[in-house]
Design an enzyme around this catalytic site. Structure first.
Site, PDB file in Angstrom:
ATOM      1  N   LYS A   1      47.342 -15.494 -43.910  1.00 24.59           N
ATOM      2  CA  LYS A   1      47.818 -15.740 -42.535  1.00 24.59           C
ATOM      3  C   LYS A   1      47.641 -14.488 -41.660  1.00 24.59           C
ATOM      4  CE  LYS A   1      51.999 -16.654 -44.027  1.00 24.59           C
ATOM      5  NZ  LYS A   1      51.808 -16.432 -45.479  1.00 24.59           N
TER       6      LYS A   1
ATOM      7  N   ARG B   1      59.992 -21.332 -41.639  1.00 25.43           N
ATOM      8  CA  ARG B   1      59.922 -21.351 -43.105  1.00 25.43           C
ATOM      9  C   ARG B   1      60.998 -22.213 -43.712  1.00 25.43           C
ATOM     10  NH1 ARG B   1      57.343 -15.849 -43.754  1.00 25.43           N
ATOM     11  NH2 ARG B   1      56.964 -15.578 -45.951  1.00 25.43           N
TER      12      ARG B   1
ATOM     13  N   ARG C   1      47.070  -6.363 -52.779  1.00 29.43           N
ATOM     14  CA  ARG C   1      47.095  -5.983 -51.357  1.00 29.43           C
ATOM     15  C   ARG C   1      47.585  -4.545 -51.178  1.00 29.43           C
ATOM     16  NH1 ARG C   1      50.166  -9.724 -47.307  1.00 29.43           N
ATOM     17  NH2 ARG C   1      51.757  -9.518 -48.895  1.00 29.43           N
TER      18      ARG C   1
ATOM     19  N   ARG D   1      52.886  -2.780 -50.619  1.00 31.97           N
ATOM     20  CA  ARG D   1      54.174  -3.206 -50.068  1.00 31.97           C
ATOM     21  C   ARG D   1      55.168  -3.354 -51.209  1.00 31.97           C
ATOM     22  NH1 ARG D   1      53.217  -8.363 -46.136  1.00 31.97           N
ATOM     23  NH2 ARG D   1      54.930  -9.227 -47.340  1.00 31.97           N
TER      24      ARG D   1
ATOM     25  N   ARG E   1      58.630 -14.745 -54.451  1.00 33.42           N
ATOM     26  CA  ARG E   1      58.307 -15.216 -53.091  1.00 33.42           C
ATOM     27  C   ARG E   1      57.556 -16.541 -53.140  1.00 33.42           C
ATOM     28  NH1 ARG E   1      55.111 -10.318 -51.325  1.00 33.42           N
ATOM     29  NH2 ARG E   1      54.477 -11.561 -49.537  1.00 33.42           N
TER      30      ARG E   1
HETATM   31  P1  AP5 Z   1      47.371 -11.559 -46.011  1.00 30.72           P
HETATM   32  O1  AP5 Z   1      46.506 -11.983 -44.870  1.00 30.72           O
HETATM   33  O2  AP5 Z   1      48.114 -10.283 -45.868  1.00 30.72           O
HETATM   34  O3  AP5 Z   1      48.331 -12.764 -46.460  1.00 30.72           O
HETATM   35  P2  AP5 Z   1      49.574 -13.442 -45.742  1.00 30.72           P
HETATM   36  O4  AP5 Z   1      49.408 -14.902 -45.823  1.00 30.72           O
HETATM   37  O5  AP5 Z   1      49.766 -12.835 -44.379  1.00 30.72           O
HETATM   38  O6  AP5 Z   1      50.680 -12.997 -46.782  1.00 30.72           O
HETATM   39  P3  AP5 Z   1      52.114 -12.348 -46.620  1.00 30.72           P
HETATM   40  O7  AP5 Z   1      52.474 -11.863 -48.000  1.00 30.72           O
HETATM   41  O8  AP5 Z   1      52.156 -11.285 -45.542  1.00 30.72           O
HETATM   42  O9  AP5 Z   1      52.950 -13.530 -46.242  1.00 30.72           O
HETATM   43  P4  AP5 Z   1      54.416 -13.756 -46.598  1.00 30.72           P
HETATM   44  O10 AP5 Z   1      54.552 -15.047 -45.954  1.00 30.72           O
HETATM   45  O11 AP5 Z   1      54.862 -13.666 -47.969  1.00 30.72           O
HETATM   46  O12 AP5 Z   1      55.107 -12.435 -46.052  1.00 30.72           O
HETATM   47  P5  AP5 Z   1      55.735 -12.080 -44.664  1.00 30.72           P
HETATM   48  O13 AP5 Z   1      55.264 -10.746 -44.323  1.00 30.72           O
HETATM   49  O14 AP5 Z   1      55.595 -13.191 -43.696  1.00 30.72           O
HETATM   50  O15 AP5 Z   1      46.425 -11.492 -47.315  1.00 30.72           O
HETATM   51  C1  AP5 Z   1      46.943 -11.087 -48.561  1.00 30.72           C
HETATM   52  C2  AP5 Z   1      45.900 -10.250 -49.304  1.00 30.72           C
HETATM   53  O16 AP5 Z   1      44.776 -11.052 -49.602  1.00 30.72           O
HETATM   54  C3  AP5 Z   1      45.364  -9.041 -48.513  1.00 30.72           C
HETATM   55  O17 AP5 Z   1      45.151  -7.965 -49.370  1.00 30.72           O
HETATM   56  C4  AP5 Z   1      44.018  -9.540 -47.933  1.00 30.72           C
HETATM   57  O18 AP5 Z   1      43.095  -8.475 -47.741  1.00 30.72           O
HETATM   58  C5  AP5 Z   1      43.586 -10.504 -49.021  1.00 30.72           C
HETATM   59  N1  AP5 Z   1      42.837 -11.646 -48.477  1.00 30.72           N
HETATM   60  C6  AP5 Z   1      43.178 -12.422 -47.391  1.00 30.72           C
HETATM   61  N2  AP5 Z   1      42.249 -13.385 -47.219  1.00 30.72           N
HETATM   62  C7  AP5 Z   1      41.320 -13.229 -48.217  1.00 30.72           C
HETATM   63  C8  AP5 Z   1      40.131 -13.920 -48.574  1.00 30.72           C
HETATM   64  N3  AP5 Z   1      39.695 -14.978 -47.879  1.00 30.72           N
HETATM   65  N4  AP5 Z   1      39.450 -13.491 -49.663  1.00 30.72           N
HETATM   66  C9  AP5 Z   1      39.891 -12.421 -50.392  1.00 30.72           C
HETATM   67  N5  AP5 Z   1      40.986 -11.718 -50.101  1.00 30.72           N
HETATM   68  C10 AP5 Z   1      41.698 -12.122 -49.021  1.00 30.72           C
HETATM   69  O19 AP5 Z   1      57.305 -12.057 -45.069  1.00 30.72           O
HETATM   70  C11 AP5 Z   1      57.851 -11.001 -45.847  1.00 30.72           C
HETATM   71  C12 AP5 Z   1      59.325 -11.271 -46.058  1.00 30.72           C
HETATM   72  O20 AP5 Z   1      60.020 -11.299 -44.786  1.00 30.72           O
HETATM   73  C13 AP5 Z   1      59.686 -12.619 -46.713  1.00 30.72           C
HETATM   74  O21 AP5 Z   1      59.611 -12.569 -48.111  1.00 30.72           O
HETATM   75  C14 AP5 Z   1      61.116 -12.827 -46.204  1.00 30.72           C
HETATM   76  O22 AP5 Z   1      62.046 -12.035 -46.933  1.00 30.72           O
HETATM   77  C15 AP5 Z   1      61.059 -12.290 -44.785  1.00 30.72           C
HETATM   78  N6  AP5 Z   1      60.708 -13.348 -43.806  1.00 30.72           N
HETATM   79  C16 AP5 Z   1      59.578 -13.418 -43.057  1.00 30.72           C
HETATM   80  N7  AP5 Z   1      59.605 -14.521 -42.291  1.00 30.72           N
HETATM   81  C17 AP5 Z   1      60.762 -15.172 -42.555  1.00 30.72           C
HETATM   82  C18 AP5 Z   1      61.324 -16.386 -42.094  1.00 30.72           C
HETATM   83  N8  AP5 Z   1      60.693 -17.158 -41.203  1.00 30.72           N
HETATM   84  N9  AP5 Z   1      62.523 -16.762 -42.594  1.00 30.72           N
HETATM   85  C19 AP5 Z   1      63.188 -15.993 -43.494  1.00 30.72           C
HETATM   86  N10 AP5 Z   1      62.688 -14.835 -43.987  1.00 30.72           N
HETATM   87  C20 AP5 Z   1      61.475 -14.426 -43.522  1.00 30.72           C
END
Ligand code: AP5
Length: 213
Positions: A13, A87, A126, A159, A170
């Protein structure tokens, strides 16, 4: 067009949002990035959220909803991508109410679909820049100099919530809390599922094709 970019942790994402921002004039609203910025600045909000984030659990709805509402209020008419929100069902319903009040519309809800084994290797591999937040991967996207960000020269590191144990939690939390949100959007025929495997540019091409229709 305003978008919700949906998908499990590691689905890509953040990576795809960065490409959308680069290619179209859109604002990226990532709740994860907003929390990490708050933690870096050691704000009051971060004190309430850190405990949940470090363990890979969801931050309580009230805190997240207020944070997103503040972000939407700062848009100034710009189109946006919501990444990581909603979420939970409560967040999805709160978002609908917010959008109605603010006379905003979501054009598409896109879900990036990636198998679990690929998600785990994307998360644990990552690396993220501690300065500007640029995202790398130990095999798929390495910085030119190991451990140093190409963009701002700051340190690139893992991270805390990308350790295998927390990452797996997660993914479990996602299945339990976020699958009902997918079902919610499916029930309105608003969810478009997209293959999130393949290279970053292949996935981006799929997203662009979807946006054209
Ligand atoms: P990346 O693009 O970083 O993936 P992402 O989908 O953004 O993953 P996140 O881990 O950031 O999402 P998340 O939903 O767990 O965490 P968030 O920060 O929102 O890609 C991942 C890796 O893969 C990278 O290394 C990239 O280079 C690689 N990659 C990408 N595409 C690729 C491809 N096509 N081929 C090969 N490699 C590829 O949330 C963190 C925390 O915040 C949560 O756990 C929670 O505690 C809190 N939080 C956030 N939002 C909420 C909410 N709405 N409600 C409650 N708690 C929340």
């Amino acid at each position: 067009m305003n978008l919700i970019l949906f998908g499990a942790p590691g689905a890509g994402k953040g990576t795809q949002s960065a490409l959308l921002v680069e290619n179209f004039d859109m604002r990226h609203i990532s709740t994860g990035d907003l929390f990490r910025k708050n933690m870096k600045d050691k704000t009051e909000l971060s004190k309430k959220a850190k405990f949940y984030i470090d363990a890979g659990n969801l931050v309580p709805d009230g805190i997240v909803i207020k944070m997103v509402e503040d972000a939407l209020d700062q848009l100034g008419g710009q189109e946006f991508i919501l990444d990581g929100f909603p979420r939970t069902l409560e967040q999805a319903k709160a978002l609908d109410e917010m959008l109605e009040r603010k006379k905003l519309k979501i054009g598409k809800v896109v879900s990036l679909e990636v198998p679990q084994a690929v998600l785990v290797s994307r998360l644990t591999g990552r690396r993220v820049c501690k300065g500007c937040g640029a995202v790398y991967h130990i095999s798929a996207k390495q910085p030119k100099v190991e451990g140093v960000c190409d963009v701002c020269n700051a340190v690139v590191a893992q991270r805390k919530d990308d350790s295998e144990e927390v990452a797996v939690n997660r993914l479990n939390v996602y299945k339990k809390s976020t699958q009902p949100v997918k079902d919610y959007y499916m029930s309105f025929e608003r969810l478009e599922q997209l293959d999130g495997t393949g290279s970053t540019s292949e996935v981006f091409e799929r997203i662009q094709n979807l946006l054209k229709n």
